[in-house]
Enzyme design. Structure first.
Site, PDB file in Angstrom:
ATOM      1  N   ASN A  11      25.379 -50.393  -2.308  1.00 62.54           N
ATOM      2  CA  ASN A  11      24.986 -51.889  -1.894  1.00 62.54           C
ATOM      3  C   ASN A  11      23.773 -52.474  -2.739  1.00 62.54           C
ATOM      4  OD1 ASN A  11      23.986 -54.016  -0.444  1.00 62.54           O
ATOM      5  ND2 ASN A  11      23.035 -52.926   1.305  1.00 62.54           N
ATOM      6  N   TRP A  12      24.266 -53.108  -3.554  1.00 67.55           N
ATOM      7  CA  TRP A  12      23.184 -53.842  -4.597  1.00 67.55           C
ATOM      8  C   TRP A  12      22.111 -54.642  -4.157  1.00 67.55           C
ATOM      9  CZ3 TRP A  12      26.808 -54.793  -9.509  1.00 67.55           C
ATOM     10  CH2 TRP A  12      27.295 -53.490  -9.895  1.00 67.55           C
ATOM     11  N   LYS A  13      22.535 -55.221  -2.880  1.00 72.39           N
ATOM     12  CA  LYS A  13      21.246 -55.956  -2.199  1.00 72.39           C
ATOM     13  C   LYS A  13      21.240 -57.187  -3.173  1.00 72.39           C
ATOM     14  CE  LYS A  13      19.606 -52.180   0.069  1.00 72.39           C
ATOM     15  NZ  LYS A  13      18.444 -51.567   0.994  1.00 72.39           N
ATOM     16  N   HIS A  97      23.850 -55.277   8.373  1.00 74.43           N
ATOM     17  CA  HIS A  97      22.873 -54.487   7.555  1.00 74.43           C
ATOM     18  C   HIS A  97      21.665 -54.883   8.122  1.00 74.43           C
ATOM     19  CE1 HIS A  97      20.163 -52.823   4.324  1.00 74.43           C
ATOM     20  NE2 HIS A  97      21.339 -52.069   4.278  1.00 74.43           N
ATOM     21  N   GLU A  99      18.620 -55.433   6.946  1.00 75.10           N
ATOM     22  CA  GLU A  99      18.212 -56.427   6.403  1.00 75.10           C
ATOM     23  C   GLU A  99      18.575 -57.837   6.704  1.00 75.10           C
ATOM     24  OE1 GLU A  99      18.580 -55.161   2.295  1.00 75.10           O
ATOM     25  OE2 GLU A  99      17.206 -53.240   2.772  1.00 75.10           O
ATOM     26  N   GLU A 167      22.059 -46.203   9.247  1.00 72.56           N
ATOM     27  CA  GLU A 167      20.863 -46.225   8.222  1.00 72.56           C
ATOM     28  C   GLU A 167      19.546 -46.449   9.029  1.00 72.56           C
ATOM     29  OE1 GLU A 167      22.314 -48.055   4.193  1.00 72.56           O
ATOM     30  OE2 GLU A 167      21.814 -49.443   5.625  1.00 72.56           O
ATOM     31  N   GLY A 173      14.614 -47.696   1.118  1.00 74.55           N
ATOM     32  CA  GLY A 173      13.866 -48.050   0.459  1.00 74.55           C
ATOM     33  C   GLY A 173      12.504 -47.429   0.213  1.00 74.55           C
ATOM     34  N   SER A 213      17.510 -44.200   1.222  1.00 67.46           N
ATOM     35  CA  SER A 213      17.128 -43.355   0.219  1.00 67.46           C
ATOM     36  C   SER A 213      18.014 -42.204  -0.316  1.00 67.46           C
ATOM     37  CB  SER A 213      15.698 -42.859   0.543  1.00 67.46           C
ATOM     38  OG  SER A 213      14.695 -43.825   0.715  1.00 67.46           O
ATOM     39  N   GLY A 234      21.532 -47.738  -1.649  1.00 70.62           N
ATOM     40  CA  GLY A 234      21.000 -48.840  -2.047  1.00 70.62           C
ATOM     41  C   GLY A 234      20.440 -48.740  -3.559  1.00 70.62           C
ATOM     42  N   GLY A 235      19.267 -48.315  -3.759  1.00 69.70           N
ATOM     43  CA  GLY A 235      18.475 -48.330  -4.955  1.00 69.70           C
ATOM     44  C   GLY A 235      19.246 -47.416  -6.036  1.00 69.70           C
TER      45      GLY A 235
HETATM   46  P1  13P Z   1      18.104 -47.284  -0.306  1.00 67.86           P
HETATM   47  O1  13P Z   1      18.954 -46.193  -0.901  1.00 67.86           O
HETATM   48  O2  13P Z   1      17.540 -47.990  -1.445  1.00 67.86           O
HETATM   49  O3  13P Z   1      17.052 -46.880   0.551  1.00 67.86           O
HETATM   50  O4  13P Z   1      18.818 -48.487   0.453  1.00 67.86           O
HETATM   51  C1  13P Z   1      19.530 -47.891   1.502  1.00 67.86           C
HETATM   52  C2  13P Z   1      20.535 -49.077   1.974  1.00 67.86           C
HETATM   53  O5  13P Z   1      19.733 -50.019   2.858  1.00 67.86           O
HETATM   54  C3  13P Z   1      21.961 -49.278   1.485  1.00 67.86           C
HETATM   55  O6  13P Z   1      22.566 -50.464   2.375  1.00 67.86           O
END
Ligand code: 13P
Length: 253
Positions: A11-13, A97, A99, A167, A173, A213, A234-235
């Protein structure tokens, strides 16, 4: 032997322009052999999807979107429908998600409408659930409430088509990963919930991911857990080499 096919999703956000997306895809595909045992998915922002879809045609790297609207079309400024996403080459969509829930007001009734719309319009949803740090001591209650409200109207056939991602919000993050044991315990609780609200066959067929993470260094120990069927990253999915290392960790399970 599990019948569930592992999924590693990135997930690149809100990261990467279309050009940066193309650079990632070219580099990542150069590392990837034809993949059949596990599914690999990238989830770029909307503005990159059309370009990504063209580059990924016929490839074993799949494409998904980060959100969608529940209506098919209409006066919904700023919104994107399932049909538009499919036309860009998407087969998956994230729904709920944390967010979206926390920053954009997607409550459980909106999440449920989006889930039903994705399934109706032929996208495979990945439903995200999870608790905040302050909710962590009543994680079962929080997740149970999300599942009950979000899966309203979803029958066992639809559920088996879906993926659920656990999650924990405190692990997103932050660099704080749930330990493999804690992630396994919550994900097994989700599977038990499916058994009691649907049936055991549906629970065994439903794929459940861990997210929060996930990195090359911790992926193998998380993915080794019995009920963890993949990762929502994510990251660490923004760099082709680190995302590839997580894919490699899944392959070697
Ligand atoms: P991180 O891997 O950056 O913690 O993000 C997780 C996430 O929200 C994936 O959807």
């Amino acid at each position: 032997m599990t019948m569930r096919r592992p999924l590693i999703a990135g997930n690149w956000k809100m990261h990467k322009t279309p050009q940066e997306t193309e650079e990632f895809i070219v580099e990542f595909l150069s590392k990837l052999a034809n993949e059949e045992r596990i599914e690999i998915l990238i989830v770029p922002p909307f503005t990159s999807l059309d370009r990504a879809g063209k580059l990924l045609k016929g490839k074993s790297l799949l494409l998904g979107a980060q959100d969608m609207h529940y209506e098919a079309e209409g006066a919904f400024t700023g919104a994107i429908s399932a049909r538009m996403l499919k036309a860009c080459g998407c087969s998956y969509v994230l729904v709920g998600h944390s967010e979206r829930r926390e920053l954009f007001g997607d409550d459980d009734s909106v999440v449920s409408r989006k889930l039903n719309a994705a399934l109706r319009d032929g996208l495979r949803p990945i439903l995200c659930v999870g608790e905040t740090l302050s909710e962590h001591d009543r994680v079962e209650e929080k997740i149970t409430q999300q599942l009950t409200e979000d899966l309203d109207g979803i029958d066992e056939h639809a559920l088996a088509e879906m993926t659920i991602a656990y999650e924990p919000i405190w692990a997103i993050g932050t660099g704080k990963t749930a330990t493999p044991e804690v992630a396994q315990e919550t994900i097994s609780m989700i599977r038990d919930w499916i058994t009691s609200h649907y049936d055991n066959a549906t629970a065994q067929a439903t794929r459940i991911l861990y997210g929060g993470s996930v990195k090359p260094a911790n992926a193998a120990s998380l993915l080794a857990q019995r009920d963890i069927d993949g990762a929502l990253v994510g990251g660490a999915s923004l760099v082709a080499e680190s995302f590839f290392q997580i894919v490699e960790a899944a392959r070697s399970q």
